[in-house]
Enzyme design. Sequence first.
Site, PDB file in Angstrom:
ATOM      1  CD  GLU A   1      11.356  -8.082 -59.658  1.00 23.78           C
ATOM      2  OE1 GLU A   1      11.639  -7.706 -60.812  1.00 23.78           O
ATOM      3  OE2 GLU A   1      10.211  -7.970 -59.161  1.00 23.78           O
TER       4      GLU A   1
ATOM      5  CG  HIS B   1      14.375  -4.562 -64.385  1.00 29.84           C
ATOM      6  ND1 HIS B   1      13.181  -5.208 -64.586  1.00 29.84           N
ATOM      7  CD2 HIS B   1      14.415  -4.317 -63.053  1.00 29.84           C
ATOM      8  CE1 HIS B   1      12.539  -5.357 -63.447  1.00 29.84           C
ATOM      9  NE2 HIS B   1      13.273  -4.834 -62.496  1.00 29.84           N
TER      10      HIS B   1
ATOM     11  CG  HIS C   1      14.079  -0.651 -60.235  1.00 27.74           C
ATOM     12  ND1 HIS C   1      13.275  -0.426 -61.334  1.00 27.74           N
ATOM     13  CD2 HIS C   1      13.736  -1.864 -59.754  1.00 27.74           C
ATOM     14  CE1 HIS C   1      12.465  -1.464 -61.499  1.00 27.74           C
ATOM     15  NE2 HIS C   1      12.728  -2.357 -60.559  1.00 27.74           N
TER      16      HIS C   1
ATOM     17  CB  CYS D   1       9.065  -0.491 -61.243  1.00 26.22           C
ATOM     18  SG  CYS D   1       9.074  -1.180 -59.575  1.00 26.22           S
TER      19      CYS D   1
ATOM     20  CG  ASP E   1      26.359 -11.315 -61.743  1.00 25.25           C
ATOM     21  OD1 ASP E   1      25.580 -10.675 -60.994  1.00 25.25           O
ATOM     22  OD2 ASP E   1      27.509 -11.639 -61.407  1.00 25.25           O
ATOM     23  CG  HIS E   2      27.509  -7.139 -61.478  1.00 21.36           C
ATOM     24  ND1 HIS E   2      27.507  -8.360 -60.841  1.00 21.36           N
ATOM     25  CD2 HIS E   2      27.688  -6.211 -60.519  1.00 21.36           C
ATOM     26  CE1 HIS E   2      27.700  -8.161 -59.541  1.00 21.36           C
ATOM     27  NE2 HIS E   2      27.809  -6.863 -59.314  1.00 21.36           N
TER      28      HIS E   2
ATOM     29  CG  HIS F   1      15.279  -6.268 -58.506  1.00 23.90           C
ATOM     30  ND1 HIS F   1      14.406  -6.003 -57.476  1.00 23.90           N
ATOM     31  CD2 HIS F   1      14.702  -5.762 -59.630  1.00 23.90           C
ATOM     32  CE1 HIS F   1      13.353  -5.356 -57.954  1.00 23.90           C
ATOM     33  NE2 HIS F   1      13.511  -5.186 -59.249  1.00 23.90           N
TER      34      HIS F   1
END
Length: 146
Positions: free
Chosen positions: A130, A20, A45, A39, A85-86, A47
């Site tokens: 996070e 995100h 970037h 960020c 996810d992904h 997580h």
Amino acid sequence: MEGSRPQVYITRTESFSACHRLHSNKLSDEENKKLFGKCNNPNGHGHNYKVEVTVRGGVDTVNGMVLNLVTLKDYMDQCIMKVLDHKNIDKDVLYFKDIVSTAENIVVFIWKQLEEVIPKDLLYEVKLHETDKNVVYYRGEMFKNR
């Protein structure tokens, strides 16, 4: 009697990876850079998130469960894993088109998704890690008086 059944909390944990960019359309590019720092990288970037979903309810006198854990796993797969996810949260999840994808907003989004499928009054808490050091949680307290 419904009220005399033991109230038990059950938590299931899943992990997902997503990227995100912290960026508000309500701020200038300069304000975003100042507020969000690294960020706010235009390329985003990522997580490796960990999410914990807790349900609370009375233990059923017939099956001995609050909610079947396989069912909870299926709900989490449908509402979290398949959606986040992904993914690039800002680009792949319509909810975040005009909402900053902070951990706070992501945890509220997950709650809203789960609230649609988990039987009424069972969803107790959603906790989102996070990073190892940054954790947020939400218990559905939307817009209550402060």
